[in-house]
Design a protein around this motif. Structure first.
Motif, PDB file in Angstrom:
ATOM      1  N   PRO A   1       0.789  -1.300  -0.070  1.00 27.80           N
ATOM      2  CA  PRO A   1      -0.033  -0.074  -0.001  1.00 27.80           C
ATOM      3  C   PRO A   1       0.997   1.105  -0.059  1.00 27.80           C
ATOM      4  O   PRO A   1       0.334   2.407  -0.241  1.00 27.80           O
ATOM      5  CB  PRO A   1      -0.713   0.190   1.353  1.00 27.80           C
ATOM      6  CG  PRO A   1       0.161  -0.769   2.378  1.00 27.80           C
ATOM      7  CD  PRO A   1       0.818  -1.894   1.417  1.00 27.80           C
ATOM      8  N   GLU A   2       2.157   1.178   0.363  1.00 29.65           N
ATOM      9  CA  GLU A   2       3.146   2.228   0.316  1.00 29.65           C
ATOM     10  C   GLU A   2       2.597   3.446   1.224  1.00 29.65           C
ATOM     11  O   GLU A   2       2.046   3.144   2.084  1.00 29.65           O
ATOM     12  CB  GLU A   2       3.339   2.603  -1.254  1.00 29.65           C
ATOM     13  CG  GLU A   2       4.102   1.451  -1.871  1.00 29.65           C
ATOM     14  CD  GLU A   2       4.453   1.966  -3.526  1.00 29.65           C
ATOM     15  OE1 GLU A   2       5.628   2.183  -3.486  1.00 29.65           O
ATOM     16  OE2 GLU A   2       3.576   1.844  -4.427  1.00 29.65           O
ATOM     17  N   ASP A   3       2.699   4.589   0.447  1.00 33.39           N
ATOM     18  CA  ASP A   3       2.208   5.963   1.473  1.00 33.39           C
ATOM     19  C   ASP A   3       0.693   5.936   1.684  1.00 33.39           C
ATOM     20  O   ASP A   3       0.434   6.998   2.423  1.00 33.39           O
ATOM     21  CB  ASP A   3       2.764   7.071   0.898  1.00 33.39           C
ATOM     22  CG  ASP A   3       4.469   7.162   0.826  1.00 33.39           C
ATOM     23  OD1 ASP A   3       4.803   5.987   1.425  1.00 33.39           O
ATOM     24  OD2 ASP A   3       4.865   8.182   0.633  1.00 33.39           O
ATOM     25  N   LEU A   4       0.048   5.192   1.368  1.00 38.85           N
ATOM     26  CA  LEU A   4      -1.407   5.175   1.528  1.00 38.85           C
ATOM     27  C   LEU A   4      -1.644   4.972   2.839  1.00 38.85           C
ATOM     28  O   LEU A   4      -2.468   5.735   3.563  1.00 38.85           O
ATOM     29  CB  LEU A   4      -2.240   4.015   0.736  1.00 38.85           C
ATOM     30  CG  LEU A   4      -2.848   4.454  -0.559  1.00 38.85           C
ATOM     31  CD1 LEU A   4      -3.354   3.088  -1.215  1.00 38.85           C
ATOM     32  CD2 LEU A   4      -3.860   5.503  -0.451  1.00 38.85           C
ATOM     33  N   VAL A   5      -0.658   4.210   3.746  1.00 42.95           N
ATOM     34  CA  VAL A   5      -0.929   3.913   5.145  1.00 42.95           C
ATOM     35  C   VAL A   5      -0.476   5.106   5.817  1.00 42.95           C
ATOM     36  O   VAL A   5      -0.614   5.147   7.220  1.00 42.95           O
ATOM     37  CB  VAL A   5      -0.038   2.847   5.515  1.00 42.95           C
ATOM     38  CG1 VAL A   5      -0.499   1.397   4.844  1.00 42.95           C
ATOM     39  CG2 VAL A   5       1.616   2.910   5.305  1.00 42.95           C
ATOM     40  N   LEU A   6       0.048   6.150   5.314  1.00 40.43           N
ATOM     41  CA  LEU A   6       0.233   7.360   6.114  1.00 40.43           C
ATOM     42  C   LEU A   6      -0.861   8.090   6.257  1.00 40.43           C
ATOM     43  O   LEU A   6      -0.757   9.162   7.183  1.00 40.43           O
ATOM     44  CB  LEU A   6       1.520   8.138   5.359  1.00 40.43           C
ATOM     45  CG  LEU A   6       2.755   7.559   5.238  1.00 40.43           C
ATOM     46  CD1 LEU A   6       3.732   8.360   4.446  1.00 40.43           C
ATOM     47  CD2 LEU A   6       3.502   7.242   6.540  1.00 40.43           C
ATOM     48  N   LYS A   7      -1.996   7.964   5.410  1.00 36.97           N
ATOM     49  CA  LYS A   7      -3.118   8.553   5.860  1.00 36.97           C
ATOM     50  C   LYS A   7      -4.054   8.300   6.953  1.00 36.97           C
ATOM     51  O   LYS A   7      -4.353   6.837   6.978  1.00 36.97           O
ATOM     52  CB  LYS A   7      -4.053   8.538   4.517  1.00 36.97           C
ATOM     53  CG  LYS A   7      -3.474   9.398   3.196  1.00 36.97           C
ATOM     54  CD  LYS A   7      -4.391   9.374   2.055  1.00 36.97           C
ATOM     55  CE  LYS A   7      -3.624  10.033   0.845  1.00 36.97           C
ATOM     56  NZ  LYS A   7      -3.561  11.551   1.316  1.00 36.97           N
ATOM     57  N   PRO A   8      -4.314   8.883   8.067  1.00 40.18           N
ATOM     58  CA  PRO A   8      -5.144   8.176   8.904  1.00 40.18           C
ATOM     59  C   PRO A   8      -6.737   8.020   8.503  1.00 40.18           C
ATOM     60  O   PRO A   8      -7.136   6.792   9.107  1.00 40.18           O
ATOM     61  CB  PRO A   8      -5.196   9.274  10.266  1.00 40.18           C
ATOM     62  CG  PRO A   8      -4.048   9.958   9.677  1.00 40.18           C
ATOM     63  CD  PRO A   8      -3.725  10.036   8.344  1.00 40.18           C
TER      64      PRO A   8
ATOM     65  N   PHE B   1      -7.297   6.552   5.757  1.00 37.09           N
ATOM     66  CA  PHE B   1      -7.113   5.233   4.906  1.00 37.09           C
ATOM     67  C   PHE B   1      -7.251   4.356   6.054  1.00 37.09           C
ATOM     68  O   PHE B   1      -7.766   3.243   5.776  1.00 37.09           O
ATOM     69  CB  PHE B   1      -5.875   4.945   4.001  1.00 37.09           C
ATOM     70  CG  PHE B   1      -5.671   3.779   3.523  1.00 37.09           C
ATOM     71  CD1 PHE B   1      -6.408   3.434   2.446  1.00 37.09           C
ATOM     72  CD2 PHE B   1      -4.790   3.036   3.965  1.00 37.09           C
ATOM     73  CE1 PHE B   1      -6.415   2.064   1.697  1.00 37.09           C
ATOM     74  CE2 PHE B   1      -4.686   1.767   3.488  1.00 37.09           C
ATOM     75  CZ  PHE B   1      -5.258   1.475   2.346  1.00 37.09           C
ATOM     76  N   LEU B   2      -6.488   4.292   7.154  1.00 39.72           N
ATOM     77  CA  LEU B   2      -6.417   3.206   8.139  1.00 39.72           C
ATOM     78  C   LEU B   2      -7.543   3.145   8.937  1.00 39.72           C
ATOM     79  O   LEU B   2      -7.961   1.943   9.210  1.00 39.72           O
ATOM     80  CB  LEU B   2      -5.202   3.549   9.183  1.00 39.72           C
ATOM     81  CG  LEU B   2      -3.839   3.518   8.632  1.00 39.72           C
ATOM     82  CD1 LEU B   2      -2.868   3.741   9.756  1.00 39.72           C
ATOM     83  CD2 LEU B   2      -3.412   2.207   8.046  1.00 39.72           C
ATOM     84  N   ASP B   3      -8.475   4.268   8.901  1.00 36.56           N
ATOM     85  CA  ASP B   3      -9.886   4.220   9.457  1.00 36.56           C
ATOM     86  C   ASP B   3     -10.632   3.465   8.612  1.00 36.56           C
ATOM     87  O   ASP B   3     -11.540   2.448   9.096  1.00 36.56           O
ATOM     88  CB  ASP B   3     -10.369   5.632   9.581  1.00 36.56           C
ATOM     89  CG  ASP B   3      -9.748   6.445  10.648  1.00 36.56           C
ATOM     90  OD1 ASP B   3      -9.030   5.937  11.405  1.00 36.56           O
ATOM     91  OD2 ASP B   3      -9.884   7.670  10.341  1.00 36.56           O
ATOM     92  N   LYS B   4     -10.560   3.411   7.414  1.00 40.29           N
ATOM     93  CA  LYS B   4     -11.537   2.572   6.245  1.00 40.29           C
ATOM     94  C   LYS B   4     -10.753   1.110   6.460  1.00 40.29           C
ATOM     95  O   LYS B   4     -11.840   0.375   6.471  1.00 40.29           O
ATOM     96  CB  LYS B   4     -11.485   3.164   4.974  1.00 40.29           C
ATOM     97  CG  LYS B   4     -11.860   4.550   4.756  1.00 40.29           C
ATOM     98  CD  LYS B   4     -13.491   4.570   4.884  1.00 40.29           C
ATOM     99  CE  LYS B   4     -14.019   6.076   4.659  1.00 40.29           C
ATOM    100  NZ  LYS B   4     -15.525   5.805   4.848  1.00 40.29           N
TER     101      LYS B   4
END
Length: 557
Positions: A53-60, A62-65
């Motif tokens: 997922p690369e830098d997608l996981v830096l988005k809180p 995204f992690l909420d979803k």
């Protein structure tokens, strides 16, 4: 405590960021396994989010979803005897982890976080994740299960900790991308962990294309004596229900289906087909368009495209110049006929004439040189991009690794495109793959390869000397060493990182080695602007091999 477990191994094809689609795939396989009587379903690394997922996981956000998506899986297991192990990016005490979640009867009963975070080649997990602590096994129905995650299996520490803490078996979720000969490395590491611990091991790998990476599946089970119990297919989704029983010497998996891994050329071909298919489909392109030159690279690219997408989604264009031979026109037409694709023709002489007229006041009486050759290539690139814009098809680039290594390609010309299937394949392997595919499609490919059963190009395309046909009687070897020499030198420089002296010791001419090294370094700026393409080797251009463009380190003999 139970003495028998039915464990389903599910290698599926997730898409990075498609949480709804990935969860739907997981649910379908889980319910299928439930119907078959499975006690536990093992999925691959970060299957919920897709990997990597690369830098997608830096988005809180995204992690909420992701957490909401996992909750829907938790709810699915409520009131059922069947559990699941799924991979997901997961927050623990506010820190991001690459985690495996054991979900049982409506709750997350255990979380294990990846300890060995890879930070080499295409991997940079240390940028976005915290390493997990060394923890013991999880409990499932009274069985102590160790869950090393992918890279955790490549080193002894995690397995040693699990074995010392009483693990009875190892279930390993993976996101391991394809490289030539990598399946042997995986098996060697699995054997090493089994030998050290005496524990049986189930290895489940993701399958499918994700940008330049292709995950080739090939999941397997080794028993405590290192015997192969199960071998799943490569490059396709599959699920295998395995039967495990506790005996006097511990747990063992009963012998099940064993699909032999493909040989080298078949493996490479299947991977580029899968990579192109998923890149086109996951990004929503209706099809692809490519320039058909009558040469071997475009012929192989077209064959891969038809096998991946079907003839109705592949559009070929011949763009002859005054230097294009009748032989090339015939060969392009014959290849398209064998593949069942239409071939359009757009001559580029009017564009060449227009550019000559445009530049005449500035070029003056300067002699024609590589400038005019590049204008031809760029006229073709412009033509393909215009057709792509108008029709919506993605341009497939046809250059190979040998050409990209030494800069034998034109920026904004034959390098135009959205994707390349030959980007990491040397020219000598292009010839081998063409001969192999021309022998006919293997019987086992009937349902997964959409191209013709027989030859895909005329023999003359393979046997004639390669030529860019940008000037009269041009041949590649006018500008380059013979490809068998060039590719061996390049392999030593790129994959091997060998010195000039070491390469010369293999029997190569010192001046040729120096020349190739210089061309390789000087072409770095071109490669930075090249389209993505399927990773095949251990050192694909891009994230695998990161060299500076401004680079004065060149050894002078």
């Amino acid at each position: 405590m139970t003495d028998r477990l039915m464990i389903a191994l599910a290698q599926i094809n997730p898409t990075v960021g498609d949480l709804t689609g990935n969860v739907s795939r997981i649910k379908d396989r889980y319910l299928e396994a439930v119907a078959q009587g499975a006690d536990l379903v093992l999925f691959s690394e970060m299957v919920v989010s897709g990997y990597p997922p690369e830098d997608l996981v830096l988005k809180p956000f995204f992690l909420d979803k992701v957490e909401a998506a996992v909750q829907s899986l938790v709810e699915l297991t409520a009131g059922r005897d069947t559990g699941m192990i799924v991979g997901a990016p997961w927050r623990v005490d506010g820190k991001r982890h690459n985690a495996a979640l054991l979900i049982v009867d409506g709750e997350i009963s255990a979380v294990r976080c990846k300890h060995e975070l890879p930070n080499y080649g295409v991997f940079d997990e240390k940028r976005v994740f915290e390493p997990g602590a060394l923890l013991g096994p999880v409990d499932f129905k009274g069985v102590r299960i160790g869950i090393p995650i992918c890279e955790d299996m490549w080193f002894p520490d995690v397995t040693e900790c699990l074995e010392e803490c009483g693990a009875e078996m190892l279930l390993v979720p993976n996101g391991s991308p394809f490289e030539v000969d990598k399946s042997d490395q995986r098996m060697q590491n699995a054997v090493a962990r089994v030998t050290e611990s005496g524990l049986p091991l189930a290895y489940v790998n993701q399958v499918g294309g994700q940008d330049e990476l292709v995950f080739d599946g090939g999941s397997f089970v080794l028993n405590g004596d290192c015997s192969m119990a199960v071998q799943m297919p490569a490059c396709e989704e599959a699920m295998e229900l395995t039967t495990w029983e506790r005996g006097k010497k511990g747990w063992a998996c009963q012998s099940g289906a064993k699909v032999a891994p493909p040989e080298r050329l078949e493996n490479m071909y299947r991977v580029v087909v899968l990579g192109l298919r998923d890149y086109v489909n996951k990004n929503g392109f209706p099809g692809i368009i490519l320039g058909m030159s009558g040469g071997i690279d475009s012929a192989l690219s077209a064959a891969v495209a038809v096998d991946a997408l079907g003839a109705d989604r592949v559009h070929c264009v011949m763009m002859p110049s005054p230097y294009t031979s009748r032989e090339s026109l015939e060969d392009a037409s014959s290849a398209c006929a064998l593949l069942g694709v239409s071939l359009d023709e757009v001559g580029i002489k009017p564009a060449m004439d227009a550019f000559q007229q445009m530049f005449a006041p500035l070029f003056g009486d300067r002699a024609a040189d590589v400038t005019e050759e590049n204008i031809q290539a760029r006229s073709r690139g412009l033509t393909l991009m215009a057709l792509s814009n108008k029709m919506g098809y993605m341009v497939l680039t046809t250059g190979n690794k040998s050409e990209m290594s030494v800069g034998y390609a034109t920026l904004y010309g034959d390098m135009c495109g959205g994707y390349s299937v030959l980007k990491d394949i040397y020219k000598t392997d292009v010839f081998r793959l063409c001969r192999w595919r021309n022998e006919g499609k293997p019987v086992t490919w009937k349902d997964i390869m959409l191209g013709p059963d027989g030859p895909v190009m005329p023999e003359r395309i393979i046997s004639k000397p390669p030529s860019a046909e940008l000037r009269p009687d041009q041949k590649d070897e006018d500008s380059l060493p013979p490809y068998d020499v060039l590719d061996d030198i390049l392999y030593c420089l790129v994959e091997g990182e060998k010195s000039v002296e070491e390469i010369v010791a293999r029997g190569h001419d010192p001046q040729t080695v120096q020349r190739v090294w210089r061309m390789l370094d000087l072409a770095e700026y071109k490669r930075r602007q090249a389209p993505p393409g399927v990773k095949i080797t251990s050192r694909a251009f891009g994230r695998d091999r990161r060299y500076p463009i401004t680079n004065a380190f060149r050894k002078i003999l």
